[in-house]
Scaffold this motif. Structure first.
Motif, mmCIF file in Angstrom:
data_model
loop_
_atom_site.group_PDB
_atom_site.id
_atom_site.type_symbol
_atom_site.label_atom_id
_atom_site.label_comp_id
_atom_site.label_asym_id
_atom_site.label_seq_id
_atom_site.Cartn_x
_atom_site.Cartn_y
_atom_site.Cartn_z
ATOM 1 N N SER A 62 0.887 -1.238 0.148
ATOM 2 C CA SER A 62 0.020 0.063 0.271
ATOM 3 C C SER A 62 0.676 1.107 -0.009
ATOM 4 O O SER A 62 1.964 1.130 0.806
ATOM 5 C CB SER A 62 -0.859 0.070 1.243
ATOM 6 O OG SER A 62 -1.830 -1.016 1.260
ATOM 7 N N ILE A 63 0.280 2.384 -0.712
ATOM 8 C CA ILE A 63 1.168 3.536 -0.787
ATOM 9 C C ILE A 63 0.288 4.574 -0.564
ATOM 10 O O ILE A 63 -0.806 4.776 -1.814
ATOM 11 C CB ILE A 63 1.873 3.726 -2.195
ATOM 12 C CG1 ILE A 63 2.943 2.653 -2.405
ATOM 13 C CG2 ILE A 63 2.841 5.044 -2.004
ATOM 14 C CD1 ILE A 63 3.622 2.728 -3.707
ATOM 15 N N CYS A 64 0.410 5.260 0.409
ATOM 16 C CA CYS A 64 -0.552 6.537 0.587
ATOM 17 C C CYS A 64 0.231 7.710 1.225
ATOM 18 O O CYS A 64 0.626 7.524 2.326
ATOM 19 C CB CYS A 64 -1.731 6.099 1.533
ATOM 20 S SG CYS A 64 -3.135 7.264 1.686
ATOM 21 N N PRO A 65 0.171 8.882 0.531
ATOM 22 C CA PRO A 65 -0.137 9.078 -0.991
ATOM 23 C C PRO A 65 0.839 8.495 -1.737
ATOM 24 O O PRO A 65 2.105 8.689 -1.367
ATOM 25 C CB PRO A 65 -0.526 10.449 -1.171
ATOM 26 C CG PRO A 65 0.309 11.119 -0.025
ATOM 27 C CD PRO A 65 0.587 10.156 1.262
ATOM 28 N N PHE A 66 0.408 8.303 -2.985
ATOM 29 C CA PHE A 66 1.763 8.190 -3.953
ATOM 30 C C PHE A 66 1.366 9.599 -4.801
ATOM 31 O O PHE A 66 2.342 9.528 -5.690
ATOM 32 C CB PHE A 66 1.291 6.826 -4.822
ATOM 33 C CG PHE A 66 0.237 6.872 -5.756
ATOM 34 C CD1 PHE A 66 0.229 7.562 -7.171
ATOM 35 C CD2 PHE A 66 -1.092 6.559 -5.426
ATOM 36 C CE1 PHE A 66 -0.854 7.445 -8.013
ATOM 37 C CE2 PHE A 66 -2.179 6.453 -6.547
ATOM 38 C CZ PHE A 66 -2.025 7.050 -7.567
ATOM 39 N N TYR A 67 0.462 10.260 -4.820
ATOM 40 C CA TYR A 67 0.388 11.552 -5.215
ATOM 41 C C TYR A 67 -0.752 12.462 -4.743
ATOM 42 O O TYR A 67 -1.554 11.728 -3.973
ATOM 43 C CB TYR A 67 -0.032 11.191 -6.835
ATOM 44 C CG TYR A 67 -0.362 12.505 -7.875
ATOM 45 C CD1 TYR A 67 0.715 13.456 -7.889
ATOM 46 C CD2 TYR A 67 -1.343 12.807 -8.538
ATOM 47 C CE1 TYR A 67 0.566 14.421 -8.740
ATOM 48 C CE2 TYR A 67 -1.655 13.889 -9.151
ATOM 49 C CZ TYR A 67 -0.503 14.712 -9.298
ATOM 50 O OH TYR A 67 -0.844 15.807 -10.125
ATOM 51 N N THR A 68 -0.315 13.837 -4.541
ATOM 52 C CA THR A 68 -1.231 14.612 -4.025
ATOM 53 C C THR A 68 -1.558 15.636 -4.862
ATOM 54 O O THR A 68 -0.610 16.414 -5.598
ATOM 55 C CB THR A 68 -0.560 15.353 -2.612
ATOM 56 O OG1 THR A 68 -0.286 14.177 -1.856
ATOM 57 C CG2 THR A 68 -1.488 16.089 -2.008
ATOM 58 N N VAL A 69 -2.763 15.941 -5.035
ATOM 59 C CA VAL A 69 -3.451 17.034 -5.915
ATOM 60 C C VAL A 69 -3.928 18.394 -5.192
ATOM 61 O O VAL A 69 -4.536 18.185 -4.077
ATOM 62 C CB VAL A 69 -4.799 16.486 -6.591
ATOM 63 C CG1 VAL A 69 -5.386 17.652 -7.289
ATOM 64 C CG2 VAL A 69 -4.549 15.062 -7.249
ATOM 65 N N ASP A 70 -3.245 19.513 -5.710
ATOM 66 C CA ASP A 70 -3.550 20.679 -5.115
ATOM 67 C C ASP A 70 -4.773 21.221 -5.958
ATOM 68 O O ASP A 70 -4.982 21.212 -7.003
ATOM 69 C CB ASP A 70 -2.439 21.687 -5.424
ATOM 70 C CG ASP A 70 -0.976 21.481 -4.564
ATOM 71 O OD1 ASP A 70 -1.301 20.767 -3.583
ATOM 72 O OD2 ASP A 70 0.048 21.762 -5.182
ATOM 73 N N VAL A 71 -5.580 21.656 -4.904
ATOM 74 C CA VAL A 71 -6.737 22.432 -5.746
ATOM 75 C C VAL A 71 -6.439 23.949 -5.584
ATOM 76 O O VAL A 71 -6.278 24.575 -4.423
ATOM 77 C CB VAL A 71 -7.974 22.356 -4.694
ATOM 78 C CG1 VAL A 71 -9.172 22.872 -5.061
ATOM 79 C CG2 VAL A 71 -8.414 20.732 -4.580
#
Length: 269
Positions: free
Chosen positions: A79-88
């Motif tokens: 498990s990978i959390c997070p593998f990517y982070t989205v900026d709003v």
């Protein structure tokens, strides 16, 4: 998406980064993944099947405004959390996303691909991988795109702030029905309750709706045009004028709208 459109978006993003307000993220949405090695529907390293033959994978995701994750290397049971982070930001991430898995060293031959809609209500994206599939464990998958903005944040015109956006359809013949919704962002505070929502083609108004949020406009539009969406306060008494963050959503029966594009009068919050 053609090369000229990519260059235009990259230019707009580059110009926007010159201004400090454009670099501010309203919030962040984590993308997480786990590799189900035994068909249990979850990932538990203690339940990894020895010598199952399942390969290691590389996972990548792409979304609006040229957002693209780095390739995440993931092993069976991991498990990978997070593998990517989205900026709003004002360049909204809400809309169609594509996530793809590949075998190591064979990035030109996808193992599995998932297309889903990231909506404003989603706080986290969980991806469940197998050796030949991807499932997004999110409940909302409606064909819609959402922009974010704020009224009352223009210090030069605090009494009549106006935000302008534009959108168009992908290649599709005929007319398409769209529903446009303007609503407050419940994750932040606001003052007042009334605003005006305008759907426009060129310099001509297609429909105008003014009053208490949420506001809706439904219209049948030819797919070969560019359309503007205007959110403004003009003409509304000061004590009723909405001031705060909002969501602007377009739902299409064709599902072919990729993004809502802010113009330079849309300030970062």
């Amino acid at each position: 998406m053609n090369i000229y459109r990519n260059l235009f978006i990259a230019l707009v993003l580059g110009i926007a980064l010159i201004f400090p307000y454009s670099a501010f993220a309203d919030k962040q949405i984590p993308f997480c993944a786990c590799y189900d090695d035994n068909g249990s529907g979850s990932c538990d390293p203690e339940e990894v099947i020895p010598d199952s033959g399942n390969p290691d994978l590389i996972l990548g995701c792409e979304g609006p405004w040229l957002r693209e994750s780095n390739g995440a290397f993931i092993k069976p049971g991991q498990s990978i959390c997070p593998f990517y982070t989205v900026d709003v930001t004002i360049f909204s991430p809400y809309g169609q996303w594509t996530c793809t898995t590949f075998l190591t060293g064979v990035e030109n031959d996808p193992v599995a691909r998932l297309i889903f809609t990231l909506t404003k209500d989603i706080q986290k994206v969980d991806l469940l991988l197998t050796n030949d599939s991807i499932v997004a464990k999110i409940s909302n998958d409606e064909p819609m795109v959402t922009a974010t903005g704020a009224l009352g944040d223009d210090n030069k015109r605090p009494k009549r702030d106006r935000d302008t956006f534009s959108f168009n359809f992908g290649p599709s013949p005929g007319d398409n029905v769209v529903k446009v919704t303007l609503e407050e962002n419940p994750e932040s505070g606001h003052a007042g309750e009334e605003a005006t929502l305008i759907l426009r083609s060129g310099n001509s108004n297609i429909e105008v709706n003014s009053g208490k949020l949420p506001l809706e406009i439904t219209a049948s539009l030819p797919t070969d045009g560019d359309y503007k969406l205007i959110v403004e306060q003009h003409g509304i008494p000061e004590d009723l004028r909405f001031r705060g963050r909002y969501f602007l959503t377009v739902e299409s029966d064709s599902g072919l709208i990729e993004e809502i594009r802010p113009t330079f009068d849309v300030e970062q919050f």
